[in-house]
Design a protein around this motif. Structure first.
Motif, mmCIF file in Angstrom:
data_model
loop_
_atom_site.group_PDB
_atom_site.id
_atom_site.type_symbol
_atom_site.label_atom_id
_atom_site.label_comp_id
_atom_site.label_asym_id
_atom_site.label_seq_id
_atom_site.Cartn_x
_atom_site.Cartn_y
_atom_site.Cartn_z
ATOM 1 N N ASN A 77 0.981 -1.081 0.059
ATOM 2 C CA ASN A 77 -0.103 0.050 -0.202
ATOM 3 C C ASN A 77 0.664 1.251 0.053
ATOM 4 O OD1 ASN A 77 -2.513 1.489 -0.142
ATOM 5 N ND2 ASN A 77 -3.125 0.905 1.986
ATOM 6 N N GLY A 78 1.789 1.485 -1.113
ATOM 7 C CA GLY A 78 2.466 2.473 -1.258
ATOM 8 C C GLY A 78 3.743 2.786 -0.458
ATOM 9 N N GLY A 79 4.693 3.406 -1.240
ATOM 10 C CA GLY A 79 5.942 4.238 -0.691
ATOM 11 C C GLY A 79 7.123 3.125 -0.750
ATOM 12 N N GLN A 106 8.304 -11.317 -1.287
ATOM 13 C CA GLN A 106 9.097 -10.127 -0.817
ATOM 14 C C GLN A 106 9.085 -8.878 -1.613
ATOM 15 O OE1 GLN A 106 12.783 -12.172 -0.548
ATOM 16 N NE2 GLN A 106 12.107 -13.680 1.035
ATOM 17 N N HIS A 107 8.758 -7.767 -1.337
ATOM 18 C CA HIS A 107 8.528 -6.522 -1.997
ATOM 19 C C HIS A 107 8.985 -5.369 -1.388
ATOM 20 C CE1 HIS A 107 5.873 -9.151 -4.482
ATOM 21 N NE2 HIS A 107 5.396 -9.568 -3.317
ATOM 22 N N TYR A 112 1.215 0.923 -4.310
ATOM 23 C CA TYR A 112 -0.140 0.396 -4.572
ATOM 24 C C TYR A 112 -0.460 -0.773 -5.339
ATOM 25 C CZ TYR A 112 -0.704 4.676 -1.728
ATOM 26 O OH TYR A 112 -0.519 5.773 -0.814
ATOM 27 N N ASN A 113 -0.047 -1.741 -5.136
ATOM 28 C CA ASN A 113 0.142 -3.091 -6.014
ATOM 29 C C ASN A 113 -0.312 -4.267 -5.133
ATOM 30 O OD1 ASN A 113 1.373 -2.278 -8.672
ATOM 31 N ND2 ASN A 113 2.981 -1.520 -7.232
ATOM 32 N N TYR A 114 -0.781 -4.980 -6.142
ATOM 33 C CA TYR A 114 -1.217 -6.585 -5.467
ATOM 34 C C TYR A 114 -0.532 -7.486 -6.170
ATOM 35 C CZ TYR A 114 -5.830 -4.684 -3.245
ATOM 36 O OH TYR A 114 -6.512 -3.853 -2.323
ATOM 37 N N THR A 115 -0.208 -8.534 -5.346
ATOM 38 C CA THR A 115 0.158 -9.875 -5.994
ATOM 39 C C THR A 115 -0.819 -10.829 -5.723
ATOM 40 O OG1 THR A 115 1.656 -10.472 -4.392
ATOM 41 C CG2 THR A 115 2.538 -9.119 -6.042
ATOM 42 N N SER A 144 0.261 -0.528 6.508
ATOM 43 C CA SER A 144 -0.905 -0.757 5.221
ATOM 44 C C SER A 144 -0.243 -1.832 4.386
ATOM 45 C CB SER A 144 -0.754 0.581 4.653
ATOM 46 O OG SER A 144 -1.164 1.551 5.307
ATOM 47 N N ASN A 145 0.549 -2.542 4.402
ATOM 48 C CA ASN A 145 0.951 -3.889 3.540
ATOM 49 C C ASN A 145 0.375 -5.173 4.388
ATOM 50 O OD1 ASN A 145 2.683 -2.169 2.166
ATOM 51 N ND2 ASN A 145 4.443 -2.507 3.311
#
Length: 158
Positions: A77-79, A106-107, A112-115, A144-145
């Motif tokens: 959720n961003g940043g 692992q990100h 603001y991405n979804y996997t 937020s993640n």
């Protein structure tokens, strides 16, 4: 072996009991398909090398059920922050590194991405009707993640 028997790995013959299988498609409803087992997970380094209960599974106790398709969704959720989670999802009461499915998400530095990762989990319909997770590595620098665990499909003999 013939069209009615097969040779098992232990060298004995067994009668074929079913030649068909079915998958219950995802519907997003309240049945096993699309069932949310856990949501808004925000594990961090304090949760590593430990078992965690995820939640109960419904409608999977029929003797014809032999596997579940599990989906792990991650929302970054961003940043410039971290969201890591690796380990096993498994049926409660089973051994995570023998009967479970391994996952790795692992990100870092996503906006603001979804996997979405899916895997097939062997299922014992007479076992505990719940899922657990063994976390090997977890690191999350933003509340937020979040991670979500769902059952996408139920696989069974017909």
């Amino acid at each position: 072996a013939s069209n009615t028997t097969f040779l098992r790995g232990d060298g004995t013959f067994q009668t074929v009991t079913s030649t068909s299988a079915t998958a219950t498609p995802s519907t997003g409803g309240g049945t096993v398909s699309g069932q949310r087992v856990a949501s808004d997970l925000t594990y961090s380094s304090g949760d590593q090398n430990a078992n965690h209960q995820l939640g109960n599974v419904s409608n999977c106790s029929a003797s014809s059920v032999y596997a579940l398709e599990i989906s792990l969704t991650y929302m970054h959720n961003g940043g410039a922050n971290h969201g890591y989670l690796t380990g096993y999802i498994y049926q409660r009461g089973k051994t995570y590194n023998q009967d479970g499915i391994y996952f790795q998400e692992q990100h870092y530095d996503w906006y603001y991405n979804y996997t979405w990762t899916r895997a097939i989990l062997p299922w014992d319909p007479s076992g505990t009707q719940a899922l657990d997770m063994y976390i090997q590595n977890a690191y999350n620098t933003s509340s937020s993640n979040k991670f979500y665990i769902d059952i996408s499909n139920k696989l069974e003999n017909i």
